[in-house]
Motif scaffolding. Structure first.
Motif, PDB file in Angstrom:
ATOM      1  N   GLY A 139       0.816  -1.213   0.000  1.00 29.00           N
ATOM      2  CA  GLY A 139       0.000   0.000   0.000  1.00 29.00           C
ATOM      3  C   GLY A 139       0.840   1.249   0.000  1.00 29.00           C
ATOM      4  N   ASN A 182      -8.560   2.664   5.354  1.00 24.12           N
ATOM      5  CA  ASN A 182      -7.924   2.571   4.039  1.00 24.12           C
ATOM      6  C   ASN A 182      -8.854   3.196   3.000  1.00 24.12           C
ATOM      7  OD1 ASN A 182      -6.346   1.917   1.840  1.00 24.12           O
ATOM      8  ND2 ASN A 182      -5.961  -0.182   2.508  1.00 24.12           N
ATOM      9  N   ASP A 213      -1.721   2.827   4.659  1.00 24.74           N
ATOM     10  CA  ASP A 213      -2.710   1.988   3.978  1.00 24.74           C
ATOM     11  C   ASP A 213      -2.347   0.533   4.257  1.00 24.74           C
ATOM     12  OD1 ASP A 213      -3.869   4.281   2.846  1.00 24.74           O
ATOM     13  OD2 ASP A 213      -2.516   4.199   1.129  1.00 24.74           O
TER      14      ASP A 213
END
Length: 241
Positions: A139, A182, A213
Motif C-alpha cells: 500500500g 484505508n 494503507d
C-alpha cells in the motif's frame, strides 16, 4: 490532492511536491533517497530485535536505527525543510527519533484510536519522514480531512476541539469497527494517497492527519524482508539563538 507543484531547486536531491487538500500543506516525495538501501535492511535483520512499545500507538513493533542514518537523512532533507516548508533560518532541525517499524497487529486487536487517521505532533515546525523499505504490495500512506470540522491538520489551537468532536463521533458511529482505515469513511475523507515504492521517502508536517494503507491480506510479518518495513523519523526544530 491538488497535484504537483513546481519544486524549488535543491542541489543533489530530486523530489516532487504535492499540495494536500484545501489547506495545501506540502507533501514531498523523494525517490531513491539513499544510495544503498540494502544496508538498512541488513541492519533491520540484525540484533537487537524489534519490540512493541506499550506507550506507542504504532500498530506493530519497532527498534531504533543504530548507524549514521539520522545524520545522513537530516543533511539531505534540511534544504527541503527550508525551501518547501519555510523553516526559518533561526530554527535548527534535529532528529528526535528514527526507528525501523514493522506493522504486525491483526485488525481485531487494534485499539479504537488506531482505526482512524492520526497526527504525530501538533507543534509548529515539526516534521515526519516515512522511508519505505518494503514491496509495493503493502500500500502506502494516505492523508485525510476530518469531515465535520474540515481539519486536514490538527495544530495546537485546534487540538482540544478536534479530539472532543472526534471522541463524540466515534462513540456515536456504529460503523467504526476494528480495522485499519484505508480510504473514505463517514468521519474522514481521503485527500491524497502516495503508493509505496522501495527506497521512497515522504516528508510532511507532523500535524497532518494521515494513516498507513495497511492491508492484512498483504501480510503482517515480523520478518524485515517479508513485512511492511519502514524507517520512521521525526524532526523537531529548536531555536539556534
Amino acid at each position: 490532492m491538488r497535484g504537483l507543484l513546481q519544486p524549488p531547486e535543491v542541489a543533489g536531491v530530486g523530489y516532487d511536491v504535492h499540495a494536500l487538500g484545501h489547506e495545501a500543506q506540502p507533501l514531498v516525495v523523494v525517490d531513491n533517497v539513499i544510495d544503498d538501501p540494502e544496508t538498512l535492511i541488513a541492519l533491520a535483520e540484525a540484533d537487537p530485535p524489534f519490540v512493541a512499545q506499550p506507550t506507542d500507538y504504532y500498530p506493530g513493533i519497532r527498534k531504533p536505527v543504530s548507524n549514521r542514518y539520522p545524520d545522513q537523512l537530516l543533511q539531505k532533507i534540511e534544504p527541503i525543510l527550508r525551501e518547501v516548508f519555510g523553516l526559518p533560518d533561526q530554527l535548527e532541525p534535529q532528529v528526535r527519533l528514527s526507528a525501523f517499524s514493522l506493522t504486525t497487529t491483526p485488525s481485531q486487536q487494534l485499539r479504537p484510536i488506531q482505526c482512524v487517521p492520526h497526527i504525530d505532533n501538533h507543534v509548529a515546525h515539526q516534521f515526519a519522514v516515512v522511508h519505505y523499505l518494503c514491496h509495493e504490495k503493502f500500500g502506502g500512506t494516505s492523508f485525510y480531512r476530518h469531515r465535520s470540522t474540515g481539519y486536514e491538520t490538527v495544530t495546537s489551537d485546534r487540538l482540544e476541539h478536534y479530539f472532543k468532536v472526534l471522541k463524540q463521533e466515534v462513540m456515536a458511529d456504529d460503523t467504526v469497527g476494528r480495522d485499519y482505515i484505508n480510504g473514505n469513511t463517514r468521519l474522514f475523507e481521503r485527500i491524497a494517497r502516495i503508493q509505496v515504492r522501495f527506497n521512497r521517502a515522504l516528508i510532511y508536517r507532523s500535524c497532518s492527519l494521515h494513516s498507513g494503507d495497511i492491508s492484512a491480506a498483504a501480510g503482517l510479518s515480523p520478518n524485515p524482508r517479508q513485512g511492511r518495513l519502514t524507517l520512521n523519523s521525526f524532526i523537531e526544530s529548536q531555536s539556534s539563538v
